[in-house]
Design an enzyme around this catalytic site. Structure first.
Site, PDB file in Angstrom:
ATOM      1  CB  CYS A 320      -0.957  -0.116   1.223  1.00  0.00           C
ATOM      2  SG  CYS A 320      -1.913  -1.414   1.290  1.00  0.00           S
ATOM      3  CG  HIS A 460      -1.485   4.726   5.511  1.00  0.00           C
ATOM      4  ND1 HIS A 460      -1.555   4.113   4.141  1.00  0.00           N
ATOM      5  CD2 HIS A 460      -1.487   3.405   6.116  1.00  0.00           C
ATOM      6  CE1 HIS A 460      -1.544   3.151   3.799  1.00  0.00           C
ATOM      7  NE2 HIS A 460      -1.727   2.649   5.286  1.00  0.00           N
ATOM      8  CD  GLU A 471      -0.611   8.176   9.459  1.00  0.00           C
ATOM      9  OE1 GLU A 471      -0.506   8.637   8.538  1.00  0.00           O
ATOM     10  OE2 GLU A 471      -1.525   7.344   9.325  1.00  0.00           O
ATOM     11  CE  LYS A 491      -5.257   4.348   2.884  1.00  0.00           C
ATOM     12  NZ  LYS A 491      -4.239   5.727   3.115  1.00  0.00           N
ATOM     13  CG  HIS A 496      -6.280   1.006   1.946  1.00  0.00           C
ATOM     14  ND1 HIS A 496      -5.395   1.607   1.220  1.00  0.00           N
ATOM     15  CD2 HIS A 496      -5.404   0.229   2.945  1.00  0.00           C
ATOM     16  CE1 HIS A 496      -4.015   1.253   1.492  1.00  0.00           C
ATOM     17  NE2 HIS A 496      -4.027   0.672   2.370  1.00  0.00           N
ATOM     18  CG  PHE A 556       0.217  -5.897   4.315  1.00  0.00           C
ATOM     19  CD1 PHE A 556      -0.268  -4.952   5.355  1.00  0.00           C
ATOM     20  CD2 PHE A 556      -0.719  -6.854   3.911  1.00  0.00           C
ATOM     21  CE1 PHE A 556      -1.502  -4.736   5.870  1.00  0.00           C
ATOM     22  CE2 PHE A 556      -1.936  -6.991   4.474  1.00  0.00           C
ATOM     23  CZ  PHE A 556      -2.488  -6.033   5.314  1.00  0.00           C
TER      24      PHE A 556
END
Length: 569
Positions: A320, A460, A471, A491, A496, A556
């Site tokens: 991502c 994110h 985050e 998002k 996403h 990931f």
């Protein structure tokens, strides 16, 4: 004599290196007379030293000498009749750097405490101790005088600007339509219609309901390509149109300095899935393009073929964080002078049975099926996972002077960015947030943007329990002292978009700079404890003069990326 001396020096230096190479290339069982000069007799050795005494006055190594000029039948005679000059009688320290003579070199690597030497190794080890008494050792060392390297003249760093944007998203396929929907707080998340997902616990996604490639992709290719490629080609060409790259302008471009760097996290999952289904019947039923159209690089390749662009062309895949990696690397190609124009970003279309099923299996998705528009809720205590999305985002990056010369409309300037790796867990962030903090700090250092100037962050924030908080804590660590800081998550409205997320969110960041408005965070009804709501954008759009916008993307595998845009001045 002068010419003779200038020739002798490089010849001697080359021969020493050749001797080392020659002796090391022997089979282990073959004794090397070069490593044991005492066998040749002391008188002969003395004569050789006299012959080579001129080497000590060498000034520089003449790099233009061709090694091939010394090849042939006489090479063995040259090697066996000469010995290194006095400057090359190596000391213990020079020799100890060679792995062969390092007593613990192998043991420290493989974990062994002892090394058994064979006969030849013991012989070489003994020669090491004899080197102190002045016996010649054929080892290559540096000449007494360092070669003066010509430094590359300092040049002003090339600036990179954004001159075009293309988007395919659940909230529209035009940058202005897309951003206006974000400003209004509209949600693009709904029940999946592409396939029957009644048996899945998650039945919702940021699915693109209507999309056409008419005028953008040839009908024949459109029928065979995976959707991630169709989204990419369409968004890429729209970015060109948005950037004013007409046919006339295209004809004037240096195609060798125009490149495409658009990535994908998942690649052509649909075309490969269809091929597997066809294979159940027979391989003859398979799409002959199923393999190339499944690879992540093929979208960039096809787009470059269509445009005739022969510059940098490849695809990065870092889950991502893919888009940000592509954007920063594309900008670096321009900064280094390898390209003048780059299309960059990401694309993904994984809302298919194996895509949905795979994320369900790892328990990552929200199951708020009864109210899809409320499912994605970053920083809200009632979040229960992220929502899949699909689409593509492409930026047209251009070298500043190149853009000015053709009269391009400049939206913003790319200031810089950085990457780091958590090196911790496949899906979970580091508990201390060290990887994200390091990434942000490196991005600030690389860009030269003062941290107090960063007053807008497109986070994110995927709507996962651990990710959102870690985050946020990292952002507060880096920018918590800035009273003007505003943070939001795109998002919350589109879900996403996997590998496309960073590029679509970069477009949102550029649009915030252009318009002076930042979009809301929807569904933030019960913020996490410890989260300062004065930092997070509320349920409505807010006016903000953006000094510097930072966009984060994490993937990931622990991939962290941060990129920074500033207003063009």
């Amino acid at each position: 004599m002068a010419s003779s001396s200038s020739f002798t020096s490089p010849l001697c230096t080359w021969l020493v290196a050749a001797c080392m190479s020659f002796s090391c290339d022997r089979e282990p069982h073959q004794p090397s007379m070069l490593l044991h000069p005492h066998h040749s007799g002391n008188k002969r050795l003395g004569r050789r030293r006299k012959v080579l005494s001129k080497c000590s006055g060498a000034a520089q190594f003449n790099r233009s000498l061709s090694i091939s000029s010394f090849c042939g039948s006489s090479i063995h005679g040259l090697i066996t009749s000469l010995e290194p000059c006095n400057e090359y009688y190596s000391s213990k320290s020079a020799l100890s750097s060679l792995p062969l003579f390092a007593d613990n070199a192998l043991s420290s690597f493989f974990g062994s405490n002892s090394v058994t030497l064979n006969r030849n190794q013991r012989r070489l080890a003994r020669s090491r101790s004899r080197s102190r008494s002045g016996e010649a050792m054929s080892v290559a060392v540096q000449p007494t005088e360092e070669v003066k390297m010509k430094k590359k003249p300092h040049t002003k760093q090339r600036r990179v600007v954004v001159t075009g944007m293309g988007v395919v998203s659940p909230l529209g396929h035009d940058p202005d339509v897309f951003y206006n929907n974000l400003l209004e707080g509209a949600s693009g998340i709904s029940t999946i219609e592409t396939f029957d997902c009644a048996s899945y616990p998650t039945k919702i996604a940021g699915e693109i309901k209507s999309f056409s490639t008419d005028g953008w992709v040839a009908p024949k290719l459109s029928k065979r390509m995976d959707k991630f490629m169709l989204y990419m080609l369409t968004a890429g060409k729209k970015a060109l149109v948005d950037g004013g790259i007409s046919e006339d302008v295209m004809d004037e471009l240096d195609k060798a300095k125009c490149g495409v760097l658009i990535g994908s996290a998942m690649g052509g999952m649909k075309v490969f899935w269809d091929a597997l289904e066809a294979l159940r019947i027979s391989y003859r039923k398979m799409n002959p393009f199923c393999v190339p159209f499944a690879t992540t690089n093929m979208g960039s390749a096809i787009l470059a073929m269509d445009l005739g662009w022969m510059g940098p062309n490849y695809s990065i895949s870092t889950a991502c964080a893919t888009s940000n990696f592509c954007i920063l690397n594309a900008a670096n190609h321009i900064i280094r002078g390898e390209a003048d124009v780059m299309l960059c970003g990401g694309s993904d279309a994984a809302i298919i049975p194996p895509g949905l099923g795979g994320f369900v299996a790892c328990r990552a998705l929200s199951q708020r099926n009864e109210d899809p528009s409320k499912a994605s809720r970053p920083w809200d205590t009632n979040r229960d996972g992220f929502v899949m999305g699909e689409g593509s985002g492409v930026l047209l990056l251009e070298e500043l002077e190149h853009a000015k010369k053709r009269g391009a409309n400049i939206y913003a300037e790319f200031a810089g960015g950085s990457f780091t790796c958590d090196a911790y867990h496949i899906t979970e962030p580091r508990p201390d947030g060290a990887g994200v903090i390091l990434c942000i700090e490196k991005a600030l250092a690389q860009s030269g943007v003062p941290r107090e100037d960063v007053n807008y962050i497109n986070a994110h924030a995927t709507s996962t329990p651990a990710g959102d908080l870690k985050e946020y804590e990292a952002l507060m660590h880096c920018f918590g002292q800035n009273p003007e800081l505003r943070v939001n998550s795109t998002k919350s409205m589109i879900g996403h978009l996997m590998g496309a997320a960073g590029a679509v969110e970069a477009i949102a960041a550029v649009q915030a700079i252009r318009t002076g408005w930042v979009h809301p965070n929807i569904n933030l009804e019960n913020p996490d404890e410890g989260v300062d709501t004065r930092v997070l954008v509320g349920p409505n759009k807010e006016r903000l003069e953006v000094k510097a916008a930072l966009s984060n993307s994490f993937g990931f595998g622990g991939h962290n990326s941060s990129i920074i845009f500033v207003p063009y001045k």
